[in-house]
Motif scaffolding. Structure first.
Motif, PDB file in Angstrom:
ATOM      1  N   ILE A   1      -4.971 -27.315  57.038  1.00 32.99           N
ATOM      2  CA  ILE A   1      -5.211 -26.476  58.204  1.00 32.99           C
ATOM      3  C   ILE A   1      -5.894 -25.179  57.785  1.00 32.99           C
ATOM      4  O   ILE A   1      -6.855 -24.731  58.416  1.00 32.99           O
ATOM      5  CB  ILE A   1      -3.889 -26.188  58.939  1.00 32.99           C
ATOM      6  N   LYS A   2      -5.413 -24.571  56.714  1.00 33.97           N
ATOM      7  CA  LYS A   2      -6.026 -23.336  56.226  1.00 33.97           C
ATOM      8  C   LYS A   2      -7.492 -23.546  55.873  1.00 33.97           C
ATOM      9  O   LYS A   2      -8.363 -22.734  56.224  1.00 33.97           O
ATOM     10  CB  LYS A   2      -5.266 -22.830  54.984  1.00 33.97           C
ATOM     11  N   GLN A   3      -7.788 -24.634  55.166  1.00 36.66           N
ATOM     12  CA  GLN A   3      -9.161 -24.897  54.736  1.00 36.66           C
ATOM     13  C   GLN A   3     -10.068 -25.186  55.926  1.00 36.66           C
ATOM     14  O   GLN A   3     -11.202 -24.696  55.977  1.00 36.66           O
ATOM     15  CB  GLN A   3      -9.175 -26.058  53.741  1.00 36.66           C
ATOM     16  N   ALA A   4      -9.554 -25.960  56.884  1.00 34.44           N
ATOM     17  CA  ALA A   4     -10.363 -26.272  58.063  1.00 34.44           C
ATOM     18  C   ALA A   4     -10.652 -25.010  58.865  1.00 34.44           C
ATOM     19  O   ALA A   4     -11.796 -24.782  59.295  1.00 34.44           O
ATOM     20  CB  ALA A   4      -9.642 -27.299  58.932  1.00 34.44           C
ATOM     21  N   PHE A   5      -9.657 -24.189  59.047  1.00 34.13           N
ATOM     22  CA  PHE A   5      -9.837 -22.954  59.820  1.00 34.13           C
ATOM     23  C   PHE A   5     -10.798 -22.009  59.104  1.00 34.13           C
ATOM     24  O   PHE A   5     -11.682 -21.409  59.729  1.00 34.13           O
ATOM     25  CB  PHE A   5      -8.482 -22.289  60.031  1.00 34.13           C
ATOM     26  N   ALA A   6     -10.642 -21.878  57.799  1.00 39.33           N
ATOM     27  CA  ALA A   6     -11.509 -20.978  57.029  1.00 39.33           C
ATOM     28  C   ALA A   6     -12.964 -21.431  57.072  1.00 39.33           C
ATOM     29  O   ALA A   6     -13.887 -20.600  57.019  1.00 39.33           O
ATOM     30  CB  ALA A   6     -11.019 -20.898  55.589  1.00 39.33           C
ATOM     31  N   SER A   7     -13.193 -22.729  57.173  1.00 38.58           N
ATOM     32  CA  SER A   7     -14.555 -23.255  57.162  1.00 38.58           C
ATOM     33  C   SER A   7     -15.282 -23.051  58.486  1.00 38.58           C
ATOM     34  O   SER A   7     -16.507 -23.195  58.549  1.00 38.58           O
ATOM     35  CB  SER A   7     -14.523 -24.758  56.844  1.00 38.58           C
ATOM     36  N   ALA A   8     -14.552 -22.698  59.537  1.00 37.77           N
ATOM     37  CA  ALA A   8     -15.132 -22.638  60.879  1.00 37.77           C
ATOM     38  C   ALA A   8     -15.861 -21.321  61.137  1.00 37.77           C
ATOM     39  O   ALA A   8     -15.389 -20.252  60.752  1.00 37.77           O
ATOM     40  CB  ALA A   8     -14.050 -22.846  61.930  1.00 37.77           C
ATOM     41  N   ASP A   9     -16.999 -21.434  61.796  1.00 40.56           N
ATOM     42  CA  ASP A   9     -17.727 -20.255  62.247  1.00 40.56           C
ATOM     43  C   ASP A   9     -17.188 -19.747  63.586  1.00 40.56           C
ATOM     44  O   ASP A   9     -17.324 -18.566  63.906  1.00 40.56           O
ATOM     45  CB  ASP A   9     -19.213 -20.584  62.437  1.00 40.56           C
ATOM     46  N   SER A  10     -16.593 -20.672  64.370  1.00 40.49           N
ATOM     47  CA  SER A  10     -16.125 -20.349  65.712  1.00 40.49           C
ATOM     48  C   SER A  10     -14.724 -20.889  65.915  1.00 40.49           C
ATOM     49  O   SER A  10     -14.320 -21.870  65.281  1.00 40.49           O
ATOM     50  CB  SER A  10     -17.053 -20.956  66.777  1.00 40.49           C
ATOM     51  N   PHE A  11     -13.989 -20.241  66.816  1.00 42.02           N
ATOM     52  CA  PHE A  11     -12.648 -20.693  67.180  1.00 42.02           C
ATOM     53  C   PHE A  11     -12.542 -20.764  68.699  1.00 42.02           C
ATOM     54  O   PHE A  11     -12.923 -19.830  69.401  1.00 42.02           O
ATOM     55  CB  PHE A  11     -11.578 -19.747  66.634  1.00 42.02           C
ATOM     56  N   TYR A  12     -12.024 -21.897  69.171  1.00 42.42           N
ATOM     57  CA  TYR A  12     -11.798 -22.098  70.600  1.00 42.42           C
ATOM     58  C   TYR A  12     -10.329 -22.403  70.839  1.00 42.42           C
ATOM     59  O   TYR A  12      -9.688 -23.104  70.047  1.00 42.42           O
ATOM     60  CB  TYR A  12     -12.610 -23.291  71.128  1.00 42.42           C
ATOM     61  N   MET A  13      -9.796 -21.888  71.941  1.00 44.30           N
ATOM     62  CA  MET A  13      -8.482 -22.299  72.409  1.00 44.30           C
ATOM     63  C   MET A  13      -8.607 -22.676  73.885  1.00 44.30           C
ATOM     64  O   MET A  13      -9.706 -22.646  74.454  1.00 44.30           O
ATOM     65  CB  MET A  13      -7.440 -21.204  72.176  1.00 44.30           C
ATOM     66  N   GLU A  14      -7.482 -23.061  74.498  1.00 39.64           N
ATOM     67  CA  GLU A  14      -7.545 -23.574  75.863  1.00 39.64           C
ATOM     68  C   GLU A  14      -8.116 -22.548  76.840  1.00 39.64           C
ATOM     69  O   GLU A  14      -9.020 -22.839  77.617  1.00 39.64           O
ATOM     70  CB  GLU A  14      -6.159 -24.020  76.329  1.00 39.64           C
ATOM     71  N   ALA A  15      -7.555 -21.359  76.846  1.00 45.30           N
ATOM     72  CA  ALA A  15      -7.943 -20.309  77.786  1.00 45.30           C
ATOM     73  C   ALA A  15      -7.715 -18.971  77.104  1.00 45.30           C
ATOM     74  O   ALA A  15      -6.983 -18.887  76.111  1.00 45.30           O
ATOM     75  CB  ALA A  15      -7.136 -20.413  79.081  1.00 45.30           C
ATOM     76  N   PRO A  16      -8.297 -17.886  77.616  1.00 50.29           N
ATOM     77  CA  PRO A  16      -8.178 -16.580  76.952  1.00 50.29           C
ATOM     78  C   PRO A  16      -6.832 -15.903  77.195  1.00 50.29           C
ATOM     79  O   PRO A  16      -6.767 -14.732  77.564  1.00 50.29           O
ATOM     80  CB  PRO A  16      -9.329 -15.782  77.568  1.00 50.29           C
ATOM     81  N   VAL A  17      -5.763 -16.650  76.970  1.00 54.82           N
ATOM     82  CA  VAL A  17      -4.420 -16.121  77.198  1.00 54.82           C
ATOM     83  C   VAL A  17      -4.124 -14.958  76.261  1.00 54.82           C
ATOM     84  O   VAL A  17      -3.487 -13.972  76.643  1.00 54.82           O
ATOM     85  CB  VAL A  17      -3.379 -17.247  77.024  1.00 54.82           C
ATOM     86  N   ALA A  18      -4.592 -15.056  75.022  1.00 54.00           N
ATOM     87  CA  ALA A  18      -4.276 -14.019  74.038  1.00 54.00           C
ATOM     88  C   ALA A  18      -4.852 -12.667  74.429  1.00 54.00           C
ATOM     89  O   ALA A  18      -4.339 -11.628  74.023  1.00 54.00           O
ATOM     90  CB  ALA A  18      -4.800 -14.440  72.665  1.00 54.00           C
TER      91      ALA A  18
END
Length: 314
Positions: free
Chosen positions: A79-96
């Motif tokens: 999970i750490k490696q996959a996340f670190a490799s990403a240029d972009s991050f998406y989640m369901e909705a802008p709840v945060a």
């Protein structure tokens, strides 16, 4: 249409929906200030992760929970490696990034009771007794029922569910998707989401009065009669047993086909089209959605495979 009778199945549908699918009340519950203690059983930690690729794009799909024990170390190396490799991050909705300015108008539209009559005055004696039992189980006196005068049944149930989760050590502020969103912001990743806050709230807001009341009544029963469900659900999530989790979820929607379609199937179909748009571009994207979307007959992966993509479990 007559009142739909509450069942234990509809109860679990609501509770699991809140935990795994929506992050609707993160801000509301976070401000309640309850203390926490660990509620998760021991076991191998290996949350589910998938990958799809084409000649110039990589998309990671990660199944999350929207509230959890803040002490749980859920980030595996993959999970750490996959996340670190990403240029972009998406989640369901802008709840945060939700604020009172964005949330209050939506809650007024979809979660507030505008009838002038508190919903609990329409409860049968048995259903009212279950409401009182649920309140008391949370240390809330019966007189506090009036605090929900201006809320619809579904939002009252969500709020109390959040209080119970917080009391059992599951903190919405420590939700996996929210934690990843904050990390992505700090790392300067491009941020996106698959739907809006209003689209999420509208699913519940568009329930019929009968569906709304039935979901509330069954949730009150669950709060006092099915207290081990959270442990089972989180064990399946953290150990990556996504099909077992999906089996529980799909069974829990028995007799609630319209709600299941709105909460799961339609959203999965819509998200698959958005992910197809992402794949038409280039780069690496990490997408976090509720784990309930990633198992079962009409999972998000199923819709993506219908679009011609190979989605591989990592």
């Amino acid at each position: 249409m007559g009142i739909i009778h509450a069942t234990k199945n509809t109860t679990k549908a609501f509770f699991r929906t809140y935990l795994l699918i929506t992050g609707l009340v993160t801000g509301v519950i976070a401000g309640l200030g309850f203390t926490t203690q660990s509620a998760l059983a021991d076991g191998k930690i290996d949350p589910a992760l998938w990958k799809l690729t084409d000649e110039d794009s990589v998309v990671w799909l990660f199944g999350t929970v929207h509230a959890q024990d803040p002490d749980l170390q859920w980030r595996t190396e993959k999970i750490k490696q996959a996340f670190a490799s990403a240029d972009s991050f998406y989640m369901e909705a802008p709840v945060a990034d939700a604020t009172p300015e964005t949330m209050v108008p939506l809650l007024q539209k979809y979660a507030f009771n505008t009838s002038g009559t508190p919903f609990y005055e329409q409860l049968t004696p048995d259903d009212r007794a279950n409401f009182v039992r649920a309140l008391n189980s949370l240390g809330i006196p019966e007189e506090a029922m009036k605090n929900f005068d201006n809320l619809r049944p579904w939002f009252t149930a969500v709020t109390l569910a959040g209080v119970q989760m917080q009391a059992e050590g599951l903190n919405p502020e420590a939700g996996v998707d929210k934690a990843l969103w904050e990390e992505a912001k700090a790392a300067g990743k491009e941020l996106g989401y698959l739907e809006t806050l209003e689209q999420q709230l509208r699913i519940f807001g568009n329930m019929t009065p009968q569906e709304d009341m039935a979901m509330f009544n069954s949730s009150m029963v669950q709060m006092v009669e099915d207290t081990d469900m959270l442990d089972q659900l989180f064990t399946y999530w953290k150990t990556g047993q996504i099909e077992k989790l999906a089996t529980l979820m799909n069974a829990s929607f028995d007799g609630q086909d319209r709600i299941k379609t709105a909460l799961l199937d339609d959203r999965n179909a819509n998200w698959s089209e958005k992910i197809e748009d992402i794949m038409r571009g280039s780069g690496t994207v990490f997408i976090a959605v509720g784990a309930g979307h990633l198992g079962g007959d009409q999972s998000l992966q199923w819709y993506l495979e219908r679009l011609g993509y190979e989605v591989i479990r990592q």
